[in-house]
Structures are given as structure tokens and as C-alpha cells.
Design a protein around this motif. Structure first.
Motif, short mmCIF file in Angstrom:
data_model
loop_
_atom_site.label_atom_id
_atom_site.label_comp_id
_atom_site.label_asym_id
_atom_site.label_seq_id
_atom_site.Cartn_x
_atom_site.Cartn_y
_atom_site.Cartn_z
N HIS A 83 39.67 69.11 -22.03
CA HIS A 83 40.58 68.31 -21.80
C HIS A 83 40.62 67.09 -20.73
O HIS A 83 41.50 66.21 -20.86
CB HIS A 83 41.83 69.31 -21.37
N GLY A 84 39.70 67.32 -20.02
CA GLY A 84 39.44 66.17 -18.92
C GLY A 84 38.16 65.38 -19.15
O GLY A 84 37.73 65.43 -20.38
N LYS A 85 37.93 64.83 -18.13
CA LYS A 85 36.67 63.69 -18.12
C LYS A 85 35.83 63.89 -16.79
O LYS A 85 36.72 63.87 -15.78
CB LYS A 85 36.87 62.32 -18.52
N LEU A 86 34.21 64.16 -16.87
CA LEU A 86 33.69 64.06 -15.57
C LEU A 86 32.66 63.00 -15.74
O LEU A 86 31.74 62.92 -16.50
CB LEU A 86 32.99 65.52 -15.59
N TYR A 87 32.88 62.15 -14.50
CA TYR A 87 31.80 61.28 -14.27
C TYR A 87 30.80 61.54 -13.15
O TYR A 87 31.35 62.22 -12.06
CB TYR A 87 32.41 59.80 -13.60
N ALA A 88 29.83 61.60 -13.41
CA ALA A 88 28.75 62.19 -12.52
C ALA A 88 27.93 60.65 -11.82
O ALA A 88 27.00 60.15 -12.61
CB ALA A 88 27.53 62.89 -12.96
N ALA A 89 28.47 60.29 -10.88
CA ALA A 89 27.97 59.03 -10.34
C ALA A 89 26.62 59.17 -9.22
O ALA A 89 26.66 59.60 -8.16
CB ALA A 89 28.98 58.51 -9.06
#
Length: 267
Positions: A83-89
Motif C-alpha cells: 500500500h505504500g512506497k519505500l525509497y532507500a537513499a
């Protein structure tokens, strides 16, 4: 009879929906298929309480800043997957520091090996001063960083990174910071050579970037940590930089005393 069957079907459907929801809950993810070594550190890092304090929901856009080997990614990726979104910086592949390249390489390999878990994770780059866009401007509900502020201070990058985190957040979005906590009785070394940082210093960095202080928690406190070691915070586990010297002593202390603070980007 038809009414009874309909009621049973509805009840069954509701139970199934509840089971699906429960299977993807934060508690279920934390207690699910994670590295055994990582789970053993939950007693120091308190991932459920920490993420709940930062009010992370499964339908949010979250940026994890400098995720390292992916200790928290192992929780955030499956939790946000549906349902969401993950950015790995993460670090830049062109970084001069060999450690950065090695760490990024290991993280990318981990992600590629488990596409069902990490397939929706989007990698971005944080490598000041060249790469500072950790997510599209104003797109993130939460930006989270765990034990990284001292690294940015060491390289005079802290102000630039806090500005980058501010830009990535939506108005009303929250920045969550966990960091090795220095004693208030000590003057803060602006390079944070010991790895410890005072709460006041972190709060000042955040405010200078435009954030407002929201709240802090003692979730990750450790009163056994005396913060006066020859090798700084790396004397303690997991680094145990002194190797076998006084190993039992430092294992008994455990991981460092940590601040857990959240800030808000004003509306």
C-alpha cells in the motif's frame, strides 16, 4: 437457511480479511522472515515501538536515509510493499570511499536476491555535496534516519542533509531521528569523533533546516552506557572495536544510549 448461509459467508470473509490485514501488520513483519542476527538486536533497537512513535503507516511514502546493510529496510520494505512506497537513499556508486561502495554493493545484492520482498523498493542517492535529492520534492510522508547524524557531522555535511530531508517531505510530514546520545555535560564536538551527539545539537540542526520539534522518546535509552570509551561508541556492540579486551563488560552494557526524536515540516 439462506440467511444463515449468507451470515456464515460474510463472517468467513470478514475473518479472512482480518487475517490478511494481521499478516501484513507491523508486528507480524517484525516477527516474520527476518535475519536471525537482526532479530537478536531488537532488544536494543525496539523497531516496533520506534516506528509506532514515528507514526509510520503501511500506506505512506517513506524515505530511509543511508540504510546501510538494510536492518530497518528488512522491516519497512515488506510493511510498505502493498500500500505504500519505500525509497532507500543510499550511497553513490561513484563514491570515493571504498566502504561506501562495498556497503551499497551488498545492499543492492540483498535487494536483488529477494524481489518478492524488496522488488518495489526504489533506490535514490544521498552523497553530499553532489547528490542530495533523496526523493521527489514534497513527496514523502516520513523520512527516517538511524544513527547517521554523526557521520554527516564528521564530513561537514549535516546541514546539507537536513535541508535535503526537509525538501523531500510533504508539509506536515515527519522526520524521525535515532542517534547515539551524548551527555549534556559534555561540549559537543562538531565532528562527533566519538560517534555521540547531544539532543540539543540535533534539534538545532533540524530547526535550522526549517523543522519544528515535535516530541522525543526514551524507547532506545540505555542507562548503562557511560559514553567515555577509548574507541568511542564503536567500543560497544555490535562493533566491539576492542575485540576480546573487556568483551564481556561491553556486551553487558549492550548497544549505545540513543535519542529518538521526531520533527515536523510545518504546513
Amino acid at each position: 437457511m439462506k440467511n444463515i448461509l449468507l451470515a456464515l459467508l460474510l463472517a468467513s470473509s470478514f475473518s479472512s480479511a482480518q487475517a490478511v490485514e494481521k499478516s501484513g501488520s507491523l508486528h507480524q513483519v517484525i516477527n516474520g522472515k527476518r535475519s536471525v542476527a537482526h532479530k537478536q538486536r531488537d532488544k536494543y533497537r525496539h523497531p516496533q515501538q520506534t516506528l509506532e512513535f514515528f507514526d509510520v503507516k503501511d500506506n505512506m511514502t517513506v524515505v530511509e536515509v543511508w540504510p546501510g546493510e538494510g536492518w530497518y529496510t528488512e522491516i519497512l520494505a515488506p510493511y510498505l510493499k502493498n500500500h505504500g512506497k519505500l525509497y532507500a537513499a543510499h550511497f553513490s556508486a561513484d563514491a570515493d570511499e571504498p566502504y561506501f561502495k562495498k556497503n551499497l554493493h551488498e545492499f543492492v545484492n540483498k535487494v536483488k536476491k529477494q524481489p518478492k520482498v524488496y522488488g518495489k523498493v526504489e533506490l535514490s542517492v544521498l552523497q553530499p555535496p553532489k547528490f542530495l535529492q533523496i526523493a521527489p520534492d514534497g513527496s514523502a510522508d516520513r523520512v527516517l534516519t538511524f544513527r547517521n547524524v554523526h557521520n554527516w557531522m564528521k564530513n561537514d555535511q549535516a546541514a546539507a542533509v537536513f535541508n535535503a530531508m526537509y525538501k523531500a517531505l510533504k508539509p506536515g510530514g515527519i522526520l524521525g531521528v535515532v542517534e547515539h546520545r551524548n551527555s549534556t555535560l559534555k561540549q559537543q564536538d562538531t565532528k562527533a569523533e566519538s560517534g555521540y551527539v547531544t539532543e540539543d545539537y540535533v534539534i538545532a540542526l533540524a530547526r535550522n533546516a526549517g523543522f519544528e520539534f515535535l516530541d522525543k522518546s526514551e524507547i532506545n535509552a540505555n542507562s548503562k552506557d557511560t559514553k567515555d570509551y577509548s574507541e568511542g561508541v564503536w567500543t560497544l556492540p555490535p562493533a566491539l572495536r576492542l575485540k576480546d579486551k573487556d568483551r564481556k563488560k561491553y556486551l553487558a552494557i549492550g548497544e549505545s544510549d540513543r535519542m529518538t526524536i521526531k520533527f515536523i515540516k510545518p504546513q
